[in-house]
Design an enzyme around this catalytic site. Structure first.
Site, PDB file in Angstrom:
ATOM      1  N   LYS A  69     -12.739   3.850 -58.203  1.00 27.70           N
ATOM      2  CA  LYS A  69     -13.787   4.506 -58.987  1.00 27.70           C
ATOM      3  C   LYS A  69     -14.676   5.436 -58.152  1.00 27.70           C
ATOM      4  CE  LYS A  69     -14.277   1.359 -62.912  1.00 27.70           C
ATOM      5  NZ  LYS A  69     -15.251   0.612 -63.734  1.00 27.70           N
ATOM      6  N   ASP A  81     -23.522  14.014 -65.302  1.00 27.27           N
ATOM      7  CA  ASP A  81     -24.760  13.480 -64.728  1.00 27.27           C
ATOM      8  C   ASP A  81     -24.707  11.962 -64.618  1.00 27.27           C
ATOM      9  OD1 ASP A  81     -25.796  16.008 -64.502  1.00 27.27           O
ATOM     10  OD2 ASP A  81     -27.031  15.893 -66.307  1.00 27.27           O
ATOM     11  N   ASP A 106     -18.759   3.529 -68.682  1.00 37.00           N
ATOM     12  CA  ASP A 106     -19.029   2.084 -68.711  1.00 37.00           C
ATOM     13  C   ASP A 106     -20.370   1.769 -69.372  1.00 37.00           C
ATOM     14  OD1 ASP A 106     -16.646   1.265 -67.527  1.00 37.00           O
ATOM     15  OD2 ASP A 106     -17.454   1.429 -65.498  1.00 37.00           O
ATOM     16  N   ASN A 156     -29.421 -10.550 -57.202  1.00 38.27           N
ATOM     17  CA  ASN A 156     -28.083 -10.481 -56.623  1.00 38.27           C
ATOM     18  C   ASN A 156     -28.026 -11.424 -55.435  1.00 38.27           C
ATOM     19  OD1 ASN A 156     -25.428  -9.068 -56.571  1.00 38.27           O
ATOM     20  ND2 ASN A 156     -26.090  -8.517 -54.514  1.00 38.27           N
ATOM     21  N   ILE A 221     -20.043  -9.216 -68.941  1.00 39.15           N
ATOM     22  CA  ILE A 221     -19.047  -8.141 -68.892  1.00 39.15           C
ATOM     23  C   ILE A 221     -17.645  -8.708 -68.656  1.00 39.15           C
ATOM     24  CG2 ILE A 221     -20.757  -6.463 -68.099  1.00 39.15           C
ATOM     25  CD1 ILE A 221     -19.164  -6.570 -65.370  1.00 39.15           C
ATOM     26  N   GLY A 244     -17.532  -9.734 -73.424  1.00 39.31           N
ATOM     27  CA  GLY A 244     -17.338  -8.504 -72.661  1.00 39.31           C
ATOM     28  C   GLY A 244     -16.205  -7.621 -73.139  1.00 39.31           C
TER      29      GLY A 244
END
Length: 277
Positions: A69, A81, A106, A156, A221, A244
């Site tokens: 990606k 953008d 996404d 995280n 997800i 998800g």
């Protein structure tokens, strides 16, 4: 002279597990369109050569997935953008002159999934709590901010990555330590797991949801399994939950429209086809 049949596909490594060929194949059959969608396992060192060659082979575009990606974004000639902000591309459109146009759908897929499967939901309803700080989290954060989320709390396992997101996306992001992540669910109206916790073959989701309120909408997800441990725990607390799979289905729609000229519908028939039901 016969018209060329448009070709598209998904590039990843590995890619055999991808549901995208089934997804796009269903749409092609449903709308009676000429075209094919092909899975392609491409090594990172071959990515640029493959992307430069595909347009000459009749390809109109491809999806890109792990681990390509970020590299695909860097190779693109034109970048939207939102792809630039997220720092990754999942949808490539090949122009007739061979130039590569990169987008990231996404975040769009995330918002569309929530709106379709949590009636009346709005990002502006209240604070959001997001677990994880990887590429998926970036897409969700960007989309949620655009959709009016007043505050996004993020945790995280490696705090530095969450701090980096706050530095980039601004003061509406509030970073919490992973060990205290359960506290950020208090008052949250949208709770999102973007980590691999609970995915088939990965570590189970064990964070406490004691502070999660029934008014919240919880989404994961991950779609293997469809009902993750996180979603089951949120449901037990009275929350509405969104799996998800819908994000995967909705993120595919803009690319399909650009490649094959038909805006597709995400409905139960598509879900059943993708799940093999």
């Amino acid at each position: 002279m016969t018209d060329k049949i448009p070709l598209a596909g998904v590039i990843g490594s590995p890619v055999a597990h991808s549901l995208s060929p089934r997804l796009h194949g269903h749409w092609l059959a449903t709308y009676g369109l000429k075209g094919h969608y092909i899975p392609m396992d491409v090594a990172p060192e071959d990515l640029e050569q493959v992307l430069r060659t595909l347009p000459r082979m009749g390809f109109v575009g491809v999806n890109v997935t792990i681990p390509h990606k970020e590299a695909a974004l860097a190779l693109a000639d034109l970048v939207t953008d939102r792809a630039a902000l997220i720092g990754a591309a999942n949808t490539l459109i090949f122009n007739e002159d061979g130039r590569i146009h990169a987008d990231c759908t996404d975040g769009y897929g995330f918002i569309a999934n929530m709106r379709q499967n949590a009636s009346g939901w709005s990002a502006a309803d209240g604070p959001a709590a997001i677990l994880g700080a990887g590429g998926a989290a970036r897409a969700v954060i960007s989309a949620m901010l655009d959709a009016g989320a007043p505050e996004i709390r993020i945790a995280n396992r490696t705090r530095a990555r969450a701090d980096a997101l706050r530095a980039e996306f601004g003061p509406r992001l509030v970073v919490h330590d992973w060990g205290m992540a359960g506290l950020m669910f208090e008052g949250a109206r949208t709770v999102v797991n973007t980590t691999s916790l609970g995915m088939v073959g990965k570590t189970e989701f064990t964070l406490s949801l004691d502070r999660l309120e029934p008014e919240a909408v919880a989404t994961d997800i991950v779609y293997a399994p469809l009902r993750t441990g996180f979603l089951q725990a949120a449901e037990a607390r009275g929350c509405r939950t969104v799996d998800g799979l819908g994000m995967l289905l909705h993120q595919a729609a803009p690319g399909f429209e650009r490649w094959f000229g038909q805006r597709p519908v995400v409905d139960q028939a598509l879900r059943d086809a993708v799940l093999g039901q």
